[in-house]
Each structure stands twice: as structure tokens, then as C-alpha cells.
Write a protein that holds these residues in place. Structure first.
Motif, PDB file in Angstrom:
ATOM      1  N   GLN A 151    -112.754 -37.781 -97.010  1.00  0.00           N
ATOM      2  CA  GLN A 151    -113.236 -38.114 -95.676  1.00  0.00           C
ATOM      3  C   GLN A 151    -114.697 -37.687 -95.551  1.00  0.00           C
ATOM      4  O   GLN A 151    -115.136 -36.746 -96.209  1.00  0.00           O
ATOM      5  N   VAL A 152    -115.426 -38.369 -94.688  1.00  0.00           N
ATOM      6  CA  VAL A 152    -116.832 -38.063 -94.483  1.00  0.00           C
ATOM      7  C   VAL A 152    -117.129 -38.139 -92.994  1.00  0.00           C
ATOM      8  O   VAL A 152    -116.584 -38.976 -92.282  1.00  0.00           O
ATOM      9  N   GLN A 153    -117.960 -37.236 -92.520  1.00  0.00           N
ATOM     10  CA  GLN A 153    -118.438 -37.277 -91.137  1.00  0.00           C
ATOM     11  C   GLN A 153    -119.876 -37.771 -91.142  1.00  0.00           C
ATOM     12  O   GLN A 153    -120.678 -37.354 -91.986  1.00  0.00           O
ATOM     13  N   LEU A 154    -120.194 -38.630 -90.184  1.00  0.00           N
ATOM     14  CA  LEU A 154    -121.500 -39.276 -90.120  1.00  0.00           C
ATOM     15  C   LEU A 154    -122.160 -38.988 -88.781  1.00  0.00           C
ATOM     16  O   LEU A 154    -121.513 -39.111 -87.730  1.00  0.00           O
ATOM     17  N   VAL A 155    -123.447 -38.635 -88.817  1.00  0.00           N
ATOM     18  CA  VAL A 155    -124.196 -38.353 -87.597  1.00  0.00           C
ATOM     19  C   VAL A 155    -125.529 -39.085 -87.653  1.00  0.00           C
ATOM     20  O   VAL A 155    -126.363 -38.804 -88.536  1.00  0.00           O
ATOM     21  N   GLU A 156    -125.731 -40.016 -86.711  1.00  0.00           N
ATOM     22  CA  GLU A 156    -126.975 -40.769 -86.642  1.00  0.00           C
ATOM     23  C   GLU A 156    -128.021 -40.033 -85.813  1.00  0.00           C
ATOM     24  O   GLU A 156    -127.683 -39.272 -84.899  1.00  0.00           O
ATOM     25  N   SER A 157    -129.279 -40.310 -86.101  1.00  0.00           N
ATOM     26  CA  SER A 157    -130.397 -39.785 -85.311  1.00  0.00           C
ATOM     27  C   SER A 157    -131.583 -40.712 -85.490  1.00  0.00           C
ATOM     28  O   SER A 157    -131.575 -41.598 -86.355  1.00  0.00           O
ATOM     29  N   GLY A 158    -132.605 -40.495 -84.657  1.00  0.00           N
ATOM     30  CA  GLY A 158    -133.836 -41.252 -84.797  1.00  0.00           C
ATOM     31  C   GLY A 158    -134.027 -42.376 -83.801  1.00  0.00           C
ATOM     32  O   GLY A 158    -135.074 -43.027 -83.790  1.00  0.00           O
ATOM     33  N   GLY A 159    -133.026 -42.620 -82.971  1.00  0.00           N
ATOM     34  CA  GLY A 159    -133.177 -43.655 -81.970  1.00  0.00           C
ATOM     35  C   GLY A 159    -134.153 -43.243 -80.884  1.00  0.00           C
ATOM     36  O   GLY A 159    -134.601 -42.101 -80.819  1.00  0.00           O
TER      37      GLY A 159
END
Length: 125
Positions: A1-9
Motif C-alpha cells: 500500500q502507498v499513501q499519496l500527498v499532493e502539493s503545489g496547487g
């Protein structure tokens, strides 16, 4: 399993640029093909770009081809989306997603098992 966190918007004027990042947890990031999707208010989620596990093959939606670039740094467990020449119609919440099924570029959302929470991109005219 992997957790994903977006940023930069954020908010940018038409013609401007942004770089989105997607940080992945765990040590298996390199075993996932990855993709970017977006969803504007009132619209369905749509495919933006995808990349294979090594980063060697990329694939883009026609609407962003030539303006957006997807890339990844497996040593940093990070996926990127470089967005240039932004248009108001690019306004949406952008999501990164991980595809554990096969090492291919895919536009079908159901092939991606893991999703981030999204980051808002707003392009003003």
C-alpha cells in the motif's frame, strides 16, 4: 500500500506555470505506474497524464499535450506535474494516483488503486 500527498496547487494567471508534487510514503514507489487526474466542479474526473514505473514512457490527454510534463524521481518517492501555458479551463482539483496492476500508462481511473486527497489549481483569465 502507498499513501499519496499532493502539493503545489494555487492561483495563477492564464499563461502562467505551476509545478505539482505528489509525495509517496513507503519504499515501493518505484513499483507503481503513476498518473495525474483532475476534476472541475460539476464535471467527472478526467485523465491528465501517466508515467511508467521507471519514468521511461509518458502519456498525455490531448487537452494538455505540449503544455504539461509528467515526471518522477523514484529516489525521492515523488511524482511531478509541470504545467505551462495554463488556461482557465485547467482549473480543477488535481489528484495523483498509483497503479499497482501493470507497468503501463493508462487513462482509466479504475486501474489506479491509490489516490491522494487532491490539490486545487485555479487559473484566472
Amino acid at each position: 500500500q502507498v499513501q499519496l500527498v499532493e502539493s503545489g496547487g494555487g492561483l495563477v494567471q492564464a499563461g502562467g506555470s505551476l509545478r505539482l508534487s505528489c509525495a509517496a510514503s513507503g519504499r515501493t514507489f518505484g513499483s507503481y505506474a503513476m498518473g495525474w487526474f483532475r476534476q472541475a466542479p460539476g464535471n467527472e474526473r478526467e485523465f491528465v497524464a501517466a508515467v511508467t514505473r521507471s519514468g521511461g514512457i509518458t502519456y498525455y490527454a490531448d487537452s494538455v499535450k505540449g503544455r504539461f510534463t509528467i515526471s518522477r524521481d523514484n529516489a525521492k518517492n515523488t511524482l511531478y506535474l509541470h504545467m505551462n501555458s495554463l488556461k482557465p479551463e485547467d482549473t480543477a482539483v488535481y489528484y495523483c494516483a498509483a497503479n499497482p496492476r501493470a507497468d503501463l500508462v493508462a487513462r482509466q481511473a479504475h486501474l489506479y488503486d491509490y489516490w491522494g486527497q487532491g490539490t486545487q489549481v485555479t487559473v484566472s483569465s
